[in-house]
Design a protein around this motif. Structure first.
Motif, PDB file in Angstrom:
ATOM      1  N   SER B 390      -8.921 -20.550   1.309  1.00  0.00           N
ATOM      2  CA  SER B 390      -9.219 -20.934   2.686  1.00  0.00           C
ATOM      3  C   SER B 390      -9.969 -19.843   3.440  1.00  0.00           C
ATOM      4  N   GLU B 391      -9.726 -18.586   3.071  1.00  0.00           N
ATOM      5  CA  GLU B 391     -10.489 -17.507   3.712  1.00  0.00           C
ATOM      6  C   GLU B 391     -11.989 -17.648   3.406  1.00  0.00           C
ATOM      7  N   ILE B 392     -12.301 -17.922   2.135  1.00  0.00           N
ATOM      8  CA  ILE B 392     -13.713 -18.075   1.753  1.00  0.00           C
ATOM      9  C   ILE B 392     -14.325 -19.268   2.487  1.00  0.00           C
ATOM     10  N   THR B 393     -13.618 -20.372   2.494  1.00  0.00           N
ATOM     11  CA  THR B 393     -14.135 -21.579   3.150  1.00  0.00           C
ATOM     12  C   THR B 393     -14.425 -21.298   4.622  1.00  0.00           C
ATOM     13  N   GLU B 394     -13.467 -20.637   5.262  1.00  0.00           N
ATOM     14  CA  GLU B 394     -13.602 -20.383   6.697  1.00  0.00           C
ATOM     15  C   GLU B 394     -14.754 -19.417   6.993  1.00  0.00           C
ATOM     16  N   LYS B 395     -14.841 -18.347   6.207  1.00  0.00           N
ATOM     17  CA  LYS B 395     -15.912 -17.368   6.439  1.00  0.00           C
ATOM     18  C   LYS B 395     -17.285 -17.990   6.193  1.00  0.00           C
ATOM     19  N   LEU B 396     -17.371 -18.836   5.176  1.00  0.00           N
ATOM     20  CA  LEU B 396     -18.657 -19.485   4.896  1.00  0.00           C
ATOM     21  C   LEU B 396     -19.010 -20.444   6.028  1.00  0.00           C
ATOM     22  N   ARG B 397     -17.995 -21.178   6.478  1.00  0.00           N
ATOM     23  CA  ARG B 397     -18.266 -22.143   7.548  1.00  0.00           C
ATOM     24  C   ARG B 397     -18.801 -21.418   8.774  1.00  0.00           C
ATOM     25  N   SER B 398     -18.235 -20.267   9.095  1.00  0.00           N
ATOM     26  CA  SER B 398     -18.724 -19.616  10.303  1.00  0.00           C
ATOM     27  C   SER B 398     -20.096 -18.976  10.090  1.00  0.00           C
ATOM     28  N   GLU B 399     -20.448 -18.619   8.856  1.00  0.00           N
ATOM     29  CA  GLU B 399     -21.770 -18.032   8.604  1.00  0.00           C
ATOM     30  C   GLU B 399     -22.863 -19.096   8.515  1.00  0.00           C
ATOM     31  N   ILE B 400     -22.614 -20.172   7.776  1.00  0.00           N
ATOM     32  CA  ILE B 400     -23.696 -21.138   7.538  1.00  0.00           C
ATOM     33  C   ILE B 400     -23.517 -22.435   8.309  1.00  0.00           C
ATOM     34  N   LEU B 401     -22.425 -22.533   9.056  1.00  0.00           N
ATOM     35  CA  LEU B 401     -22.187 -23.681   9.928  1.00  0.00           C
ATOM     36  C   LEU B 401     -21.971 -24.994   9.191  1.00  0.00           C
ATOM     37  N   VAL B 402     -21.720 -24.893   7.891  1.00  0.00           N
ATOM     38  CA  VAL B 402     -21.413 -26.085   7.111  1.00  0.00           C
ATOM     39  C   VAL B 402     -20.151 -25.731   6.333  1.00  0.00           C
ATOM     40  N   LYS B 403     -19.208 -26.661   6.281  1.00  0.00           N
ATOM     41  CA  LYS B 403     -17.987 -26.353   5.546  1.00  0.00           C
ATOM     42  C   LYS B 403     -18.155 -26.772   4.088  1.00  0.00           C
ATOM     43  N   PRO B 404     -18.186 -25.803   3.171  1.00  0.00           N
ATOM     44  CA  PRO B 404     -18.363 -26.153   1.766  1.00  0.00           C
ATOM     45  C   PRO B 404     -17.019 -26.423   1.098  1.00  0.00           C
ATOM     46  N   LYS B 405     -17.081 -27.041  -0.062  1.00  0.00           N
ATOM     47  CA  LYS B 405     -15.886 -27.131  -0.877  1.00  0.00           C
ATOM     48  C   LYS B 405     -15.880 -25.855  -1.729  1.00  0.00           C
ATOM     49  N   VAL B 406     -14.765 -25.152  -1.766  1.00  0.00           N
ATOM     50  CA  VAL B 406     -14.724 -23.905  -2.528  1.00  0.00           C
ATOM     51  C   VAL B 406     -13.828 -24.085  -3.757  1.00  0.00           C
ATOM     52  N   GLU B 407     -14.380 -23.796  -4.921  1.00  0.00           N
ATOM     53  CA  GLU B 407     -13.591 -23.864  -6.156  1.00  0.00           C
ATOM     54  C   GLU B 407     -13.355 -22.456  -6.668  1.00  0.00           C
ATOM     55  N   LEU B 408     -12.121 -22.171  -7.022  1.00  0.00           N
ATOM     56  CA  LEU B 408     -11.827 -20.862  -7.617  1.00  0.00           C
ATOM     57  C   LEU B 408     -11.851 -20.994  -9.135  1.00  0.00           C
TER      58      LEU B 408
END
Lengths: 146, 430
Positions: B390-408
């Protein structure tokens, strides 16, 4: 209270992962005593208690798995109604929080152990120093599991 | 340390004069010897004599990658064929490649620029450079090779791949300096760490030159830390000689672009309008010293900016920032323009993430980021992995303004190329 270590393996949630992991253990003649699988959102963590812990850890690592080794509590439960309750009551009295728990049974239904993961193992061991619970003992264990 | 102190520290006014003089010569030669430019000039109704100041460069036509392809093989050659001593081509994944020619003097000049770059990072004659770029039609290895020989460094022309052999070469010949792509550096780090090699204990490395692919500051730090070295950013492109166009000095704050050899413009890629220092845009370069193939206002498609202000090292040639992206790497999801480097920057700033990742464009409004977790930081706790996700998802969302699906993913799951890494998989065009 002797040290008991648990092996945790990170795994993507896809067919064949458990097969690959258990093949490594089988090839090395490692006996699995208990297993626990937790999964979330596309991935999971598989936990094992095995007889040859160090060997299993090294081999899995060599094969490129993402593995970690950590100490857990193993508390003997009486195999009768209320067995788990007694253990849980003691842990709660001593304010030891259970992060994760699962069971392994030794000598088919004669003895059962509750494997308990806690945040701070050293602190938990200290808190549980004088309670009326039976903990895992390496010597005894080695003798009984052939 | 300087290779050509006088020109590297030349006053700005003298440099501007030199640039104008060379620009005029280049324009004359291009017009006189290359039909393509003569036609372009007449379309725009200009003559070489219309170029009287550096500002006048804006009157000149742009040269694009497509122009180079259309004029393949000999269309942009400005000298007689017997004067040409070297051909390089730039890979053409779509259609024809681009042909780049060098006269003997062009090779020598490109090597001079490399020599300036290497000396700038403190290299000495007793250093050993292991060149892990591809030797051949690609300029990356050969131009570096010639420059390093000019300095007097021992060059090991290892080329890429054969990782175990690379490691033995480094051990046997006490390699101090590497020249390689960022993705290969990460791959090498991974192999060494699996083999239980500690670069600080087992090797003699001091520095590495990373180029040919954009990468983030976080990746630089990871590589520096793993190998215990200084990493210098190198910028170049085959159309402009290859490596050595711009390079970092010991300050490691932007790459000095050799302005006596190239005129820099930063433009808005959509309008072609010039942008001021400090603003991000497409880098446009004009060659000033090339004989075989003068190129006017080449659209590099690389996004960067000119770093305002003077550099402490004393060089007066202005610096460009690391390449932020390529205009053709950019993709659009839900109407937002995104560069893969923005994603990389976020990922490299998250503890628990390993070096490898992949961006999957699933549809026009959905993307998946596949990230390998770090083997060393795995502690067996699923809650920690869930937090990481969720940290990766949140940080990406705030940088690129799109919420991606993150797979580990488990480390080693993603394919690692030993050359340029493929980070973006666009399923929309498949």
């Amino acid at each position: 209270m002797d040290k008991l270590k648990q092996i945790s393996i990170f795994s993507e949630n896809k067919p064949g992962r458990l097969e690959k992991i258990t093949k490594v253990l089988a090839d090395e003649g490692v006996n699995i005593l208990a297993i626990n699988i937790a999964s979330s959102n596309g991935f999971g963590v598989i936990k094992f208690i095995v007889d040859k812990c160090e060997l299993a850890y090294q081999k899995l690592k060599q094969k490129g798995f993402t593995v970690s080794l950590n100490e857990v509590l193993a508390i003997e439960m009486v195999d009768k109604p209320g067995g788990l309750y007694e253990v849980a009551k003691t842990l709660s009295q001593k304010k030891v929080n259970i992060e994760n728990a699962y069971v392994f049974i030794l000598e088919s239904r004669k003895r059962a152990f509750l494997i308990v993961e806690v945040q701070d193992i050293e602190k938990a061991k200290k808190l549980l120093q004088h309670v009326n619970l039976k903990f895992y003992r390496e010597a005894e264990f080695k003798k009984k599991s052939k | 340390m300087f290779w050509q102190k006088e020109i590297e520290t030349i006053g700005r006014k003298a440099l501007e004069e030199l640039k104008l003089k060379r620009l005029k010569q280049t324009v004359h030669r291009a017009y006189k010897n290359i039909t393509f430019y003569r036609e372009k000039f007449s379309e725009l109704n200009i003559k070489p004599k219309d170029i009287n100041s550096l500002k006048d460069i804006q009157k000149l036509p742009f040269t694009t990658r497509e122009d180079l392809r259309e004029n393949y093989p000999f269309g942009l050659l400005a000298v007689a064929r017997e004067q040409v001593v070297r051909l390089h081509t730039s890979s053409g994944t779509t259609g024809k490649p681009k042909a780049i020619f060098f006269t003997k003097k062009d090779i020598d000049q490109a090597a001079e620029l490399i020599a300036r770059c290497l000396i700038m990072t403190g290299i000495k004659k007793d250093d050993v450079l292991q060149n892990m770029m591809t030797y051949g039609l690609f300029t990356g290895a050969l131009i570096m090779h010639y420059g390093a020989e000019k300095v007097g460094v021992l060059v090991i022309p290892a080329g890429p791949g054969h990782t175990k052999r690379q490691i033995s070469l480094m051990q046997d010949f006490k390699t101090t300096t590497l020249h390689l792509t960022p993705s290969y550096a990460l791959y090498l780090a991974n192999v060494m760490s699996n083999e239980g090699l500690d670069p600080q204990r087992d090797l003699f490395l001091r520095r590495a030159y990373l180029g040919a692919e954009p990468y983030s500051e976080g990746t630089r730090r990871k590589i520096e830390k793993f190998f215990s070295i200084d990493v210098y950013n190198s910028y170049g492109l085959s159309e402009m000689n290859g490596p050595g166009v711009a390079f970092e000095c010991v300050e490691k704050n932007g790459m000095h672009l050799w302005e006596d050899n190239f005129i820099i413009e930063i433009i808005n890629p959509e309008t072609g309008e010039e942008l001021p220092e400090g603003e991000k845009g497409e880098l446009v370069l004009t060659t000033l010293c090339r004989e075989a193939m003068p190129i006017l206002r080449y659209r590099t498609r690389d996004i960067t900016m000119i770093i305002p202000g003077k550099c402490k090292c004393g060089r007066t040639h202005r610096r460009i920032s690391r390449i932020i992206g390529r205009t053709d790497d950019m993709f659009i999801i839900r109407g937002v323009n995104i560069f893969p480097q923005q994603i990389e920057q976020v990922l490299m700033g998250v503890k628990g993430v390993a070096q490898n990742y992949q961006i999957i464009l699933e549809s026009y409004d959905q993307m998946t980021i596949r990230v390998e977790i770090s083997r060393d930081l795995f502690d067996g706790r699923i809650e920690h992995l869930m937090n990481l996700q969720s940290e990766i998802t949140e940080k990406l969302r705030s940088e690129i303004l799109v919420k991606p699906k993150v797979e580990l993913l488990e480390p080693g799951t993603l394919p690692v190329s030993e050359g340029k890494a493929t980070r973006v998989v666009d399923k929309r065009t498949l």
